[in-house]
Design an enzyme around this catalytic site. Sequence first.
Site, PDB file in Angstrom:
ATOM      1  N   CYS A  25       0.809  -1.231   0.000  1.00 48.89           N
ATOM      2  CA  CYS A  25       0.000   0.000   0.000  1.00 48.89           C
ATOM      3  C   CYS A  25       0.838   1.276   0.000  1.00 48.89           C
ATOM      4  O   CYS A  25       0.290   2.375  -0.003  1.00 48.89           O
ATOM      5  CB  CYS A  25      -0.983  -0.001   1.167  1.00 48.89           C
ATOM      6  SG  CYS A  25      -2.260  -1.258   0.978  1.00 48.89           S
ATOM      7  N   HIS A  29      -2.685   3.322  -5.320  1.00 50.53           N
ATOM      8  CA  HIS A  29      -3.716   2.343  -5.669  1.00 50.53           C
ATOM      9  C   HIS A  29      -5.060   2.910  -5.254  1.00 50.53           C
ATOM     10  O   HIS A  29      -5.122   3.969  -4.639  1.00 50.53           O
ATOM     11  CB  HIS A  29      -3.446   0.994  -4.983  1.00 50.53           C
ATOM     12  CG  HIS A  29      -3.516   1.071  -3.493  1.00 50.53           C
ATOM     13  ND1 HIS A  29      -2.550   1.681  -2.716  1.00 50.53           N
ATOM     14  CD2 HIS A  29      -4.471   0.646  -2.641  1.00 50.53           C
ATOM     15  CE1 HIS A  29      -2.894   1.605  -1.442  1.00 50.53           C
ATOM     16  NE2 HIS A  29      -4.065   0.986  -1.363  1.00 50.53           N
ATOM     17  N   HIS A  75     -13.204   9.774  -6.999  1.00 47.75           N
ATOM     18  CA  HIS A  75     -12.252   9.859  -8.104  1.00 47.75           C
ATOM     19  C   HIS A  75     -11.151  10.893  -7.854  1.00 47.75           C
ATOM     20  O   HIS A  75     -10.676  11.545  -8.777  1.00 47.75           O
ATOM     21  CB  HIS A  75     -12.966  10.093  -9.434  1.00 47.75           C
ATOM     22  CG  HIS A  75     -13.668   8.866  -9.915  1.00 47.75           C
ATOM     23  ND1 HIS A  75     -14.909   8.494  -9.432  1.00 47.75           N
ATOM     24  CD2 HIS A  75     -13.292   7.905 -10.776  1.00 47.75           C
ATOM     25  CE1 HIS A  75     -15.268   7.362 -10.006  1.00 47.75           C
ATOM     26  NE2 HIS A  75     -14.303   6.969 -10.824  1.00 47.75           N
ATOM     27  N   GLU A 136     -13.239  -0.370   3.180  1.00 48.69           N
ATOM     28  CA  GLU A 136     -12.221  -0.193   2.154  1.00 48.69           C
ATOM     29  C   GLU A 136     -12.240  -1.348   1.151  1.00 48.69           C
ATOM     30  O   GLU A 136     -12.037  -1.149  -0.040  1.00 48.69           O
ATOM     31  CB  GLU A 136     -10.841  -0.097   2.821  1.00 48.69           C
ATOM     32  CG  GLU A 136      -9.719   0.209   1.867  1.00 48.69           C
ATOM     33  CD  GLU A 136      -8.394   0.395   2.567  1.00 48.69           C
ATOM     34  OE1 GLU A 136      -8.154   1.495   3.097  1.00 48.69           O
ATOM     35  OE2 GLU A 136      -7.605  -0.562   2.583  1.00 48.69           O
TER      36      GLU A 136
END
Length: 150
Positions: A25, A29, A75, A136
């Site tokens: 992570c 991503h 986004h 998540e």
Amino acid sequence: MSRIRVTKEFSFETGHALYGYDGKCKNVHGHSYKLAVTVIGTPITKEGEVKLGMVIDFGDLKKIVREEVVDPFDHATIFNKNTPHLELAKELEKRGHRVILANYQPTSENMVIDIAERIKTRLPAHLQLHSLKLRETETAYAEWHLEDNP
């Protein structure tokens, strides 16, 4: 009068990278986040009130969460403002991408704290934010509860 919890669910797509993290992570991503927002209050009892029987109109809650959370985060890519990805963030912005430089590491835990603060400031005085659940992935989520944050 009974206090009632009312929940509305939302979804948004957000990218991030965890600065200094020792796993995958650390790379940029994204996730398809699911957010459940629960408020608590008493249903309106005043006769003649157009929202008689409601704790909050779901449409009113939707407007608050859309303006404070979904619209800014959807986004977009969130980076810790101290990230070495700052150059990448500036390049993305220059190319028309939405970037959020946060004062925190953009983990689900910190994001749910940020989201709680954003929503609490917009709720009518007779309501309280009871809880948030920020999913998540299908198997991982962070929760915020009023009782844990007096």
